[in-house]
Design an enzyme around this catalytic site. Sequence first.
Site, PDB file in Angstrom:
ATOM      1  N   LYS A 125      31.157  37.716  40.956  1.00 57.24           N
ATOM      2  CA  LYS A 125      29.957  37.245  41.652  1.00 57.24           C
ATOM      3  C   LYS A 125      30.276  35.994  42.460  1.00 57.24           C
ATOM      4  O   LYS A 125      29.833  35.840  43.594  1.00 57.24           O
ATOM      5  CB  LYS A 125      28.830  36.975  40.634  1.00 57.24           C
ATOM      6  CG  LYS A 125      28.237  38.268  40.056  1.00 57.24           C
ATOM      7  CD  LYS A 125      27.298  38.032  38.875  1.00 57.24           C
ATOM      8  CE  LYS A 125      26.811  39.363  38.301  1.00 57.24           C
ATOM      9  NZ  LYS A 125      25.950  39.241  37.121  1.00 57.24           N
ATOM     10  N   ASP A 159      17.843  37.734  39.709  1.00 57.99           N
ATOM     11  CA  ASP A 159      18.192  38.891  38.885  1.00 57.99           C
ATOM     12  C   ASP A 159      16.982  39.806  38.667  1.00 57.99           C
ATOM     13  O   ASP A 159      17.134  40.944  38.209  1.00 57.99           O
ATOM     14  CB  ASP A 159      18.703  38.431  37.508  1.00 57.99           C
ATOM     15  CG  ASP A 159      20.189  38.664  37.330  1.00 57.99           C
ATOM     16  OD1 ASP A 159      20.721  39.595  37.956  1.00 57.99           O
ATOM     17  OD2 ASP A 159      20.803  37.912  36.555  1.00 57.99           O
ATOM     18  N   GLN A 175      23.864  34.955  32.900  1.00 55.05           N
ATOM     19  CA  GLN A 175      24.576  36.196  32.602  1.00 55.05           C
ATOM     20  C   GLN A 175      24.214  36.685  31.199  1.00 55.05           C
ATOM     21  O   GLN A 175      24.238  35.925  30.234  1.00 55.05           O
ATOM     22  CB  GLN A 175      26.100  35.966  32.725  1.00 55.05           C
ATOM     23  CG  GLN A 175      26.938  37.223  32.582  1.00 55.05           C
ATOM     24  CD  GLN A 175      26.731  38.233  33.701  1.00 55.05           C
ATOM     25  OE1 GLN A 175      26.457  37.888  34.833  1.00 55.05           O
ATOM     26  NE2 GLN A 175      26.844  39.503  33.374  1.00 55.05           N
TER      27      GLN A 175
END
Length: 284
Positions: free
Chosen positions: A53, A120, A97
Amino acid sequence: MHAARIDGKGTAAQMRKELQTEVQALESEGVTPGLAVVLVGENAASQVYVRMKQKACREVGIYSKEHRLSESITQVELLDLVDALNADPDIHGILVQLPLPGGLDEQEVLCRIDPDKDVDGFHPINVGRLSVGAPGYAPCTPAGIMELLRRTGVEIEGKKAVVLGRSNIVGKPTAMLLLGEHATVEICHSRTRDVAAACRTADILVAAVGRPEMVRGDWIKPGAVVIDVGINRTDAGLIGDVAYEEAAAHASAITPVPGGVGPMTIAMLLSNTVHAAKRTAGLV
Ligand code: GUN
């Protein structure tokens, strides 16, 4: 029939090129999109994803700041970090994450992220927006699947879509997005009675269950489009949820693993972050 291979890797590269141009335009307005990446603990797969990422951020010109935290961090300390990132004007997107190490309350952490920085798309407000069709952030893998279908020219309206898997990250939001594009959607999961029979009805089949090569060739309706979200690390390497060669003999188009959905997930994260920066700047 032998299926066309849907090139997620190439499509994602094209998207990154487009985003790079958008970021340059933003720079000339004095705005640099900023993404905070929070990684707690030592999960090997998470470390790989976070590295990928950040590399993608650098490529398109997004400022990314990594916060690597020890597994022993407390819930309160983690919430304090989220609060600080919510208040940081240089940060437009926040990514925590998953999975978080045991002992930390994942839902409470996700709920603490400012929904407008939730690139997200995991905050319940964004989940709700997705379900009522309001503007918001959709989770990156489902959004990447939709972008891949759109750019491949796959017609969705009126088609039967079957989604294998009901996770909050992939299965459920993918079903909502397909429904939003007027597919007739069926969600299958571990308690579904005859998964193979359900799959045989699918014009669009999305497999997101995390079982290597579970979907066999004779589960595929002739001419179906098959999207394989599985990333299963085995002794034979990375394997999808679909037996690729078998399925490709029946499908009209299919994503490979690797090089299918995976790169699109990251491209959508970048896209959501650029969008968040534009919103802050009053440009969208
Ligand atoms: N873990 C597995 N997939 C994802 C994702 O898309 N975002 C985050 N934050 N964690 C994940």
